[in-house]
Design a protein around this motif. Structure first.
Motif, PDB file in Angstrom:
ATOM      1  N   GLY A 126       0.827  -1.198   0.000  1.00 17.11           N
ATOM      2  CA  GLY A 126       0.000   0.000   0.000  1.00 17.11           C
ATOM      3  C   GLY A 126       0.856   1.240   0.000  1.00 17.11           C
ATOM      4  N   ALA A 127       1.018   1.857   1.175  1.00 15.77           N
ATOM      5  CA  ALA A 127       1.868   3.045   1.295  1.00 15.77           C
ATOM      6  C   ALA A 127       2.433   3.163   2.712  1.00 15.77           C
ATOM      7  N   PRO A 128       3.114   2.127   3.192  1.00 15.20           N
ATOM      8  CA  PRO A 128       3.662   2.211   4.553  1.00 15.20           C
ATOM      9  C   PRO A 128       4.766   3.245   4.704  1.00 15.20           C
ATOM     10  N   LEU A 129       5.369   3.660   3.600  1.00 15.71           N
ATOM     11  CA  LEU A 129       6.426   4.675   3.651  1.00 15.71           C
ATOM     12  C   LEU A 129       5.871   6.061   3.341  1.00 15.71           C
ATOM     13  N   GLY A 130       4.591   6.269   3.604  1.00 15.11           N
ATOM     14  CA  GLY A 130       3.942   7.515   3.254  1.00 15.11           C
ATOM     15  C   GLY A 130       4.332   8.700   4.107  1.00 15.11           C
ATOM     16  N   HIS A 131       4.995   8.467   5.228  1.00 13.92           N
ATOM     17  CA  HIS A 131       5.501   9.544   6.081  1.00 13.92           C
ATOM     18  C   HIS A 131       6.985   9.256   6.337  1.00 13.92           C
ATOM     19  N   ASP A 132       7.604   9.945   7.287  1.00  9.73           N
ATOM     20  CA  ASP A 132       9.045   9.812   7.506  1.00  9.73           C
ATOM     21  C   ASP A 132       9.434   8.354   7.788  1.00  9.73           C
ATOM     22  N   GLY A 228       6.003  -0.586  11.061  1.00  5.74           N
ATOM     23  CA  GLY A 228       5.215   0.631  11.040  1.00  5.74           C
ATOM     24  C   GLY A 228       5.554   1.584  12.165  1.00  5.74           C
ATOM     25  N   ALA A 229       5.108   2.834  12.014  1.00  5.03           N
ATOM     26  CA  ALA A 229       5.210   3.832  13.072  1.00  5.03           C
ATOM     27  C   ALA A 229       3.960   3.752  13.945  1.00  5.03           C
ATOM     28  N   SER A 230       3.876   4.625  14.946  1.00  2.00           N
ATOM     29  CA  SER A 230       2.734   4.583  15.857  1.00  2.00           C
ATOM     30  C   SER A 230       1.429   4.902  15.140  1.00  2.00           C
ATOM     31  N   HIS A 231       1.493   5.644  14.023  1.00  2.00           N
ATOM     32  CA  HIS A 231       0.278   6.036  13.319  1.00  2.00           C
ATOM     33  C   HIS A 231       0.076   5.290  12.007  1.00  2.00           C
ATOM     34  N   ALA A 238     -11.471  -4.889  -0.332  1.00  2.00           N
ATOM     35  CA  ALA A 238     -12.828  -5.290  -0.682  1.00  2.00           C
ATOM     36  C   ALA A 238     -12.958  -6.798  -0.852  1.00  2.00           C
ATOM     37  N   ASP A 239     -11.868  -7.443  -1.303  1.00  2.00           N
ATOM     38  CA  ASP A 239     -11.937  -8.886  -1.536  1.00  2.00           C
ATOM     39  C   ASP A 239     -11.613  -9.697  -0.291  1.00  2.00           C
ATOM     40  N   GLY A 240     -11.387  -9.015   0.828  1.00  2.00           N
ATOM     41  CA  GLY A 240     -11.097  -9.727   2.065  1.00  2.00           C
ATOM     42  C   GLY A 240      -9.674 -10.239   2.178  1.00  2.00           C
ATOM     43  N   GLY A 241      -8.812  -9.853   1.253  1.00  5.55           N
ATOM     44  CA  GLY A 241      -7.431 -10.323   1.281  1.00  5.55           C
ATOM     45  C   GLY A 241      -6.576  -9.558   2.278  1.00  5.55           C
ATOM     46  N   THR A 242      -5.277  -9.715   2.131  1.00  4.53           N
ATOM     47  CA  THR A 242      -4.327  -9.039   3.015  1.00  4.53           C
ATOM     48  C   THR A 242      -4.628  -7.539   3.052  1.00  4.53           C
ATOM     49  N   PRO A 243      -4.790  -6.952   4.228  1.00  4.93           N
ATOM     50  CA  PRO A 243      -5.170  -5.534   4.276  1.00  4.93           C
ATOM     51  C   PRO A 243      -4.081  -4.628   3.709  1.00  4.93           C
ATOM     52  N   TRP A 244      -4.525  -3.479   3.208  1.00  2.53           N
ATOM     53  CA  TRP A 244      -3.582  -2.449   2.824  1.00  2.53           C
ATOM     54  C   TRP A 244      -2.929  -1.871   4.084  1.00  2.53           C
ATOM     55  N   VAL A 245      -1.684  -1.447   3.932  1.00  6.78           N
ATOM     56  CA  VAL A 245      -0.957  -0.798   5.033  1.00  6.78           C
ATOM     57  C   VAL A 245      -0.534   0.583   4.543  1.00  6.78           C
ATOM     58  N   TYR A 246      -0.821   1.609   5.345  1.00 15.87           N
ATOM     59  CA  TYR A 246      -0.361   2.935   4.941  1.00 15.87           C
ATOM     60  C   TYR A 246      -0.025   3.754   6.182  1.00 15.87           C
ATOM     61  N   THR A 247       0.861   4.709   5.988  1.00 11.52           N
ATOM     62  CA  THR A 247       1.214   5.658   7.042  1.00 11.52           C
ATOM     63  C   THR A 247       0.712   7.025   6.602  1.00 11.52           C
ATOM     64  N   PRO A 248      -0.226   7.615   7.333  1.00 13.15           N
ATOM     65  CA  PRO A 248      -0.797   8.900   6.922  1.00 13.15           C
ATOM     66  C   PRO A 248       0.264   9.979   6.759  1.00 13.15           C
ATOM     67  N   ARG A 249       0.005  10.901   5.854  1.00 17.82           N
ATOM     68  CA  ARG A 249       0.935  12.001   5.580  1.00 17.82           C
ATOM     69  C   ARG A 249       0.980  12.998   6.730  1.00 17.82           C
ATOM     70  N   HIS A 250      -0.107  13.094   7.495  1.00 20.75           N
ATOM     71  CA  HIS A 250      -0.170  14.022   8.631  1.00 20.75           C
ATOM     72  C   HIS A 250       0.158  13.271   9.914  1.00 20.75           C
ATOM     73  N   TYR A 251       1.094  13.802  10.671  1.00 22.57           N
ATOM     74  CA  TYR A 251       1.540  13.106  11.887  1.00 22.57           C
ATOM     75  C   TYR A 251       0.721  13.540  13.086  1.00 22.57           C
ATOM     76  N   ARG A 252       0.160  12.537  13.758  1.00 29.07           N
ATOM     77  CA  ARG A 252      -0.579  12.790  15.001  1.00 29.07           C
ATOM     78  C   ARG A 252      -0.084  11.799  16.051  1.00 29.07           C
ATOM     79  N   GLY A 253       1.163  11.951  16.459  1.00 26.50           N
ATOM     80  CA  GLY A 253       1.773  11.011  17.385  1.00 26.50           C
ATOM     81  C   GLY A 253       1.281  11.191  18.804  1.00 26.50           C
TER      82      GLY A 253
END
Length: 253
Positions: A126-132, A228-231, A238-253
């Motif tokens: 997905g986008a696990p490297l979406g933040h620092d 992953g990071a804390s956020h 939709a197909d019930g497969g392996t979930p997407w993983v993403y790190t939001p662009r906005h940090y709310r630690g």
């Protein structure tokens, strides 16, 4: 004939991930230099092939510079991106040696970027490297293990997403488990973990688990591990497969 040296990133595997620049330089090279599996990935052609073992990077760099200084057009091949834990640094280390032959410094050198293993694994997930984020090699062949642990702990304390290269091998069977144990002291057990094995190859596998549940046996030397990071979050598919993983662009630690 004027020689040159190109350090070429082959990407993680599929031909579609080889850049046009890399494809052109491989075609124009008279010689290919690299680790056996990477040289074997280059389609057959007229180039002279010089394959060697994995732990002779500096010798390989010197050999390639000698060839180029002698007028050959040399492609030094690396998997993924050659500037990330790969041959580009070895080439410049050889050039930086005070005892380096003067002829090496006349060789035109260039680095062709490639798709890195962490980019490939992140894209599949997905986008696990979406933040620092940061990348750390768990290999202690060229640096002490206490330095590896210090960097892991500081990266965890700073709440970076962490991409782990060289997580485990037959010669280094225990480091990944020790790394997970160190991170468990600093990260919540529900922290997402991505294990991308041989991404882009026919036998690729993607696993999404948690820091509390992951086992070192789930990885091998062809696995890229993303912590992953804390956020970092999961999104159901939709197909019930392996979930997407993403790190939001906005940090709310």
């Amino acid at each position: 004939m004027n020689g040159w040296l190109k350090v070429v990133g082959l990407g993680p595997g599929p031909e579609d991930w080889l850049t046009p620049e890399a494809r052109r330089d491989l075609a124009e090279a008279t010689d290919l230099v690299g680790y056996f599996p990477y040289v074997d990935r280059v389609p057959p052609g007229p180039q002279v092939r010089h394959a060697s073992d994995n732990r002779v990077e500096l010798d390989r760099a010197r050999f390639a510079l000698d060839l180029a200084a002698g007028g050959r057009r040399v492609a030094v091949v690396s998997g993924g991106d050659p500037g990330i834990f790969a041959m580009a640094a070895a080439i410049f280390e050889a050039l930086d040696d005070p005892a380096a032959p003067a002829a090496w410094h006349t060789v035109p050198v260039a680095v062709d970027p490639g798709v890195s293993a962490m980019q490939a694994a992140a894209a599949r997930a997905g986008a696990p490297l979406g933040h620092d984020f940061c990348a750390i090699s768990l290999s202690d062949n060229l640096k002490p293990w206490d330095v590896v642990l210090k960097r892991l702990r500081l990266a965890a304390e700073a709440d970076f997403v962490i991409a782990l290269y060289n997580p485990i091998s037959r010669a280094r069977p225990w480091q990944l488990g020790a790394a997970f144990d160190a991170l468990r002291d600093l990260r919540a057990p529900e922290t997402p973990i991505v294990l991308g094995r041989a991404i882009g190859r026919p036998d690729e596998a993607l696993t999404v688990t948690t820091l509390g549940a992951v086992e070192p046996s789930q990885a091998d030397m062809r696995t890229l591990v993303i912590i992953g990071a804390s956020h970092t979050r999961l999104v159901a598919r939709a197909d019930g497969g392996t979930p997407w993983v993403y790190t939001p662009r906005h940090y709310r630690g």
